[in-house]
Design an enzyme around this catalytic site. Structure first.
Site, PDB file in Angstrom:
ATOM      1  N   GLN A  42      -5.136  -1.710   9.327  1.00 62.22           N
ATOM      2  CA  GLN A  42      -4.863  -3.006   8.694  1.00 62.22           C
ATOM      3  C   GLN A  42      -5.400  -4.126   9.593  1.00 62.22           C
ATOM      4  OE1 GLN A  42      -3.324  -3.561   5.583  1.00 62.22           O
ATOM      5  NE2 GLN A  42      -3.970  -5.655   5.969  1.00 62.22           N
ATOM      6  N   ASP A  77     -11.462   2.274   3.734  1.00 56.64           N
ATOM      7  CA  ASP A  77     -11.755   0.846   3.563  1.00 56.64           C
ATOM      8  C   ASP A  77     -13.263   0.583   3.544  1.00 56.64           C
ATOM      9  OD1 ASP A  77      -9.740  -0.926   3.008  1.00 56.64           O
ATOM     10  OD2 ASP A  77      -9.092  -1.154   5.085  1.00 56.64           O
ATOM     11  N   LYS A 107       0.839  -1.208   0.000  1.00 52.57           N
ATOM     12  CA  LYS A 107       0.000   0.000   0.000  1.00 52.57           C
ATOM     13  C   LYS A 107       0.876   1.261   0.000  1.00 52.57           C
ATOM     14  CE  LYS A 107      -3.789  -2.560   1.971  1.00 52.57           C
ATOM     15  NZ  LYS A 107      -4.550  -3.048   3.119  1.00 52.57           N
TER      16      LYS A 107
END
Ligand code: NAP
Length: 296
Positions: free
Chosen positions: A111, A134, A67
């Site tokens: 994450q 997200d 990322k």
């Protein structure tokens, strides 16, 4: 003659099958993002993404690295927060609060997985929905549920784009998803439903899984088990999308699908690596752009 016809019917053969190149399509997406980022920079906006990793999970470290590399490619500033395994839920929420209030930070990504003592849903709830790149905050989840997609799961959007790039119709198709996780399969099923697919969601308690998977025009596996999807589970001519990422003992990566055997039965198939994974990262970058536009 009848044997010939039987073979034609039962195996499409390599020449009729196409591997969907997620790496190539993701590069196209990243180029689109780069153009958007340049426009922000002309307006003196420095797109910034904060990525938080709690603990030492090796696979998560690799995902975070990928990322950050994508951020560098498109010109997004990346703030990395590597927190100790013993970080409390309260400490993590305090960091999220700080990032929520920081006008220079446009996107916040936690994450997963997080250590067991942290309730990840509590933390997702605290991420400002406008910075939730997200799409896991319940507000964004709810919008997805009622068909008003806003900041939506990157993997789901990445898969939709893979299908669009290949002109694979979603509307009216039987889409069967193996897996029902909050992070991958549920948002994906909603994305497919929002695009007029007929969806079937299978999981570990599904009785006679194969009977369901064989009805799929588009079969998507998000289980996390190597060679889980075998050729007898796949209808001739189906599109097969492999979301799974599994590391074998020799260190190589593979998906959920028994690729070599399944590829002969389907019309399109993704590979692991080089399929859904790069699209997830590319759509994270797209979501950073979307988040900035929502915050302007
Ligand atoms: P997860 O939370 O472990 O979910 C796995 C799902 O598979 C569960 O719903 C489980 O059912 C189901 N399952 C397990 N065994 C099964 C069986 N025998 N028959 C039918 N269903 C079964 O995993 P996840 O977070 O969704 O991730 C799935 C995979 O995708 C992992 O390999 C992960 O690394 C990968 N992933 C890839 C990307 C990408 O960008 N490519 C992004 C995220 C995740 P139950 O609910 O009944 O337990």
């Amino acid at each position: 003659m009848s044997v010939f016809l039987f073979l034609c019917y039962n195996t499409l053969g390599d020449e009729n099958m196409k591997i969907i190149d997620g790496k190539k399509i993701s590069e196209k997406v990243l180029e689109e993002v780069k153009t958007d980022i340049e426009k922000f920079k002309l307006k003196k906006i420095t797109p910034t993404l904060a990525i938080i990793l709690v603990g030492n999970d090796t696979a998560s470290k690799v995902y975070v690295k990928n990322k950050t590399i994508a951020c560098q490619k498109v010109g997004v500033d990346c703030q990395e927060y590597f927190l100790d395994q013993n970080t409390s839920e309260e400490e993590l929420i305090n960091l999220i609060d700080k990032l929520n209030k920081d006008d220079l930070v446009h996107g916040i990504l936690l994450q997963s997985p997080v250590p067991k003592h942290i309730n990840i849903d509590n933390v997702f709830e605290k991420i400002n929905p406008l910075k939730d790149v997200d799409g896991f905050n319940p507000i964004n989840y709810g919008k997805l549920l009622i068909g008003k997609e806003n900041l939506t799961s990157c993997t789901s959007l990445g898969i939709v784009r893979l299908l669009e790039e290949e002109n694979i119709e979603i509307r009216g198709k039987n889409v069967v998803i193996i897996g029902r996780s909050n992070i991958v399969s549920k948002p994906l099923s909603l994305c497919m439903l929002n695009r007029d697919a007929t969806i079937t969601i299978c999981h570990s308690k599904t009785v006679d899984l194969k009977e369901h998977t064989k009805t799929a025009d588009i079969l998507i596996s998000a289980v996390g088990k190597p060679a889980f999807v075998t050729s007898d589970m796949v209808k001739d001519g189906a599109v097969v999308i492999d979301v799974g990422i599994n590391r074998l003992k020799d260190g190589t990566l593979c998906g959920d699908v028994d690729f070599e055997k399944v590829k002969n039965k389907c019309s399109y198939i993704t590979k692991v690596p080089g399929g859904v994974g790069p699209m997830t990262v590319a759509y994270l970058m797209k979501n950073v752009v979307k988040a900035i536009n929502l915050q302007l």
